[in-house]
Scaffold this motif. Sequence first.
Motif, PDB file in Angstrom:
ATOM      1  N   UNK A 268      40.526  27.626  47.346  1.00  8.13           N
ATOM      2  CA  UNK A 268      40.189  27.976  45.960  1.00  8.13           C
ATOM      3  C   UNK A 268      39.198  29.140  45.808  1.00  8.13           C
ATOM      4  N   UNK A 269      37.960  29.171  46.748  1.00 11.48           N
ATOM      5  CA  UNK A 269      37.023  29.951  46.786  1.00 11.48           C
ATOM      6  C   UNK A 269      37.484  31.492  47.367  1.00 11.48           C
ATOM      7  N   UNK A 270      38.237  31.466  48.375  1.00 16.37           N
ATOM      8  CA  UNK A 270      38.815  32.703  48.845  1.00 16.37           C
ATOM      9  C   UNK A 270      39.812  33.447  47.893  1.00 16.37           C
ATOM     10  N   UNK A 271      40.541  32.562  47.212  1.00 20.53           N
ATOM     11  CA  UNK A 271      41.475  33.025  46.295  1.00 20.53           C
ATOM     12  C   UNK A 271      40.924  33.586  45.016  1.00 20.53           C
ATOM     13  N   UNK A 272      39.660  32.935  44.588  1.00 16.98           N
ATOM     14  CA  UNK A 272      39.026  33.442  43.508  1.00 16.98           C
ATOM     15  C   UNK A 272      38.168  34.697  43.709  1.00 16.98           C
ATOM     16  N   UNK A 273      37.577  34.886  45.149  1.00 23.08           N
ATOM     17  CA  UNK A 273      37.142  36.130  45.565  1.00 23.08           C
ATOM     18  C   UNK A 273      38.164  37.362  45.636  1.00 23.08           C
ATOM     19  N   UNK A 274      39.533  36.895  45.892  1.00 18.75           N
ATOM     20  CA  UNK A 274      40.341  38.021  45.757  1.00 18.75           C
ATOM     21  C   UNK A 274      40.674  38.782  44.386  1.00 18.75           C
ATOM     22  N   UNK A 275      40.618  37.566  43.595  1.00 21.92           N
ATOM     23  CA  UNK A 275      40.638  38.001  42.071  1.00 21.92           C
ATOM     24  C   UNK A 275      39.559  39.180  41.489  1.00 21.92           C
ATOM     25  N   UNK A 276      38.528  38.720  42.169  1.00 23.77           N
ATOM     26  CA  UNK A 276      37.212  39.413  42.060  1.00 23.77           C
ATOM     27  C   UNK A 276      37.455  40.733  42.594  1.00 23.77           C
ATOM     28  N   UNK A 277      37.750  40.855  43.664  1.00 26.11           N
ATOM     29  CA  UNK A 277      37.826  42.092  44.466  1.00 26.11           C
ATOM     30  C   UNK A 277      39.116  43.129  43.778  1.00 26.11           C
ATOM     31  N   UNK A 278      40.091  42.537  43.574  1.00 28.96           N
ATOM     32  CA  UNK A 278      41.246  43.268  43.072  1.00 28.96           C
ATOM     33  C   UNK A 278      41.138  43.238  41.322  1.00 28.96           C
ATOM     34  N   UNK A 279      40.098  42.869  40.786  1.00 29.28           N
ATOM     35  CA  UNK A 279      40.190  42.815  39.294  1.00 29.28           C
ATOM     36  C   UNK A 279      40.433  43.984  38.613  1.00 29.28           C
ATOM     37  N   UNK A 280      41.172  44.186  37.414  1.00 35.28           N
ATOM     38  CA  UNK A 280      41.548  45.497  36.885  1.00 35.28           C
ATOM     39  C   UNK A 280      40.348  45.636  35.588  1.00 35.28           C
ATOM     40  N   UNK A 281      39.866  44.495  35.447  1.00 36.84           N
ATOM     41  CA  UNK A 281      38.692  44.783  34.296  1.00 36.84           C
ATOM     42  C   UNK A 281      37.535  43.825  34.373  1.00 36.84           C
ATOM     43  N   UNK A 282      36.436  44.016  33.841  1.00 36.88           N
ATOM     44  CA  UNK A 282      35.367  43.288  33.900  1.00 36.88           C
ATOM     45  C   UNK A 282      35.573  41.737  33.435  1.00 36.88           C
ATOM     46  N   UNK A 284      38.632  40.018  33.814  1.00 38.25           N
ATOM     47  CA  UNK A 284      39.093  39.360  34.793  1.00 38.25           C
ATOM     48  C   UNK A 284      38.112  39.076  35.996  1.00 38.25           C
ATOM     49  N   UNK A 285      37.262  40.041  36.381  1.00 39.93           N
ATOM     50  CA  UNK A 285      36.112  39.702  37.185  1.00 39.93           C
ATOM     51  C   UNK A 285      35.456  38.383  36.857  1.00 39.93           C
ATOM     52  N   UNK A 286      35.040  38.346  35.703  1.00 42.49           N
ATOM     53  CA  UNK A 286      34.329  37.042  35.308  1.00 42.49           C
ATOM     54  C   UNK A 286      35.112  35.834  35.437  1.00 42.49           C
ATOM     55  N   UNK A 287      36.485  35.807  35.152  1.00 46.93           N
ATOM     56  CA  UNK A 287      37.349  34.640  35.340  1.00 46.93           C
ATOM     57  C   UNK A 287      37.083  34.378  36.837  1.00 46.93           C
ATOM     58  N   UNK A 288      37.278  35.287  37.803  1.00 48.48           N
ATOM     59  CA  UNK A 288      37.442  35.290  39.118  1.00 48.48           C
ATOM     60  C   UNK A 288      36.017  34.494  39.597  1.00 48.48           C
ATOM     61  N   UNK A 289      34.955  34.836  39.390  1.00 48.70           N
ATOM     62  CA  UNK A 289      33.822  34.360  39.449  1.00 48.70           C
ATOM     63  C   UNK A 289      33.386  32.906  38.926  1.00 48.70           C
TER      64      UNK A 289
END
Length: 391
Positions: A268-282, A284-289
């Motif tokens: 889950x942690x790796x997938x969440x960091x992928x969301x952060x790395x490829x996030x189109x908006x801030x 979405x990045x917050x959701x990934x974190x």
Amino acid sequence: MQISRARAATAAAFLTQGMVLLSLTTRLPDFQDQWHLSDVEISLILLMMILLAGAGSVVAETLAKRRDSALLLRVGLLVVAVSVAALCLAPSAAVYVAGVGAYGLGLGVVDASTNMQAVAIEHRYERPILPSFHGAWTLGGVFGAGLTFAMSHLPLEAAAVVAVVPLVVAFAPFLPRDHGPTELASKVAVPWRPIVLVGVAMVLFYMVDTAVQTWSPLFLEHEFDTPKRYFSLAALAYLLVSGAVRLAGDRLVARFGAVLVLRVGAVIGSAALAVVVFSPTWQVAVVGFAVLGGGVAVVAPLSFSAAAKIAGGDFAPAVRQARVDAVIARFNQFNYVGALLGSVMTGLVGAGSLRIGFAVPMVLVLGIVPLAAAFAPTVTSTVSARQPSAS
């Protein structure tokens, strides 16, 4: 009654540690602007802080053979209080850097001694309670990030108010050690080899954890057009979800076992960091974190519990607690290896783009999947803990 008061005092120390650290790291963009520091210079300052924290933990390990962890914790908290006030009120960049260095030293002592207190109290309760202590740390981090959010419109010097908290908590009723015969308590053989696999897993956790706490505010600032007052939201979301999972950690581990919980969490942690790395908006990045916080939440408390079991055995109370204190202080060194990877490597690799910096822990956190088996209790670990020395 004494053990209940000691538990509350130790939880307060964990909360204080998290609050102070997050109140400082979520202010990094402000410190960077005030002293005109580049990302590389910030990375080097963080490197200094982490190395000194490691030195503080080594000091704690050495002194734990003859001194109370309660005394070590009081001293560490006082050092943190003075250094935080100094770095927030610094009249020059040099004084700021010196304050960060002193804070790093106090950080190491407090990190080691809070966990010494926690495992000693857990042993008295004879049931897992480490996740709740680390949950208190996370709650403190939420307070720290929230404080930055609330005070974002105030001058940077106002952040010095957090120094009052460790100053007050330093006088709380921590658990004293049953010293017993001095010559027994001072002869502590610290096992090393049995805790390496568990320690490597903790390195990977702190690599992720420190990267989020240190670089997520700058990630939102550099990669997006994020309003300044929202820079701390990434760390705040990470801590909120992490804290919720830690509070439920005892029940999760009891139901599914440490190995499965750790393996699922790493994926889950790796997938969440992928969301952060490829996030189109801030946003979405917050959701990934936030999701990342839930994935890796219980790695640290389970690691310290495993290390304490390795140090245990059929010893007199004074000898057992001295062994556990020394092992926890040494085990805490894995914390700083992970912190180096998370804060320094993420900043240096991501000097051009922090997306690249966060891609590194995205891959490495999957290393917890094979290492999770080391958290399953075995007879070998107990036997190894009774060896005279494995260091």
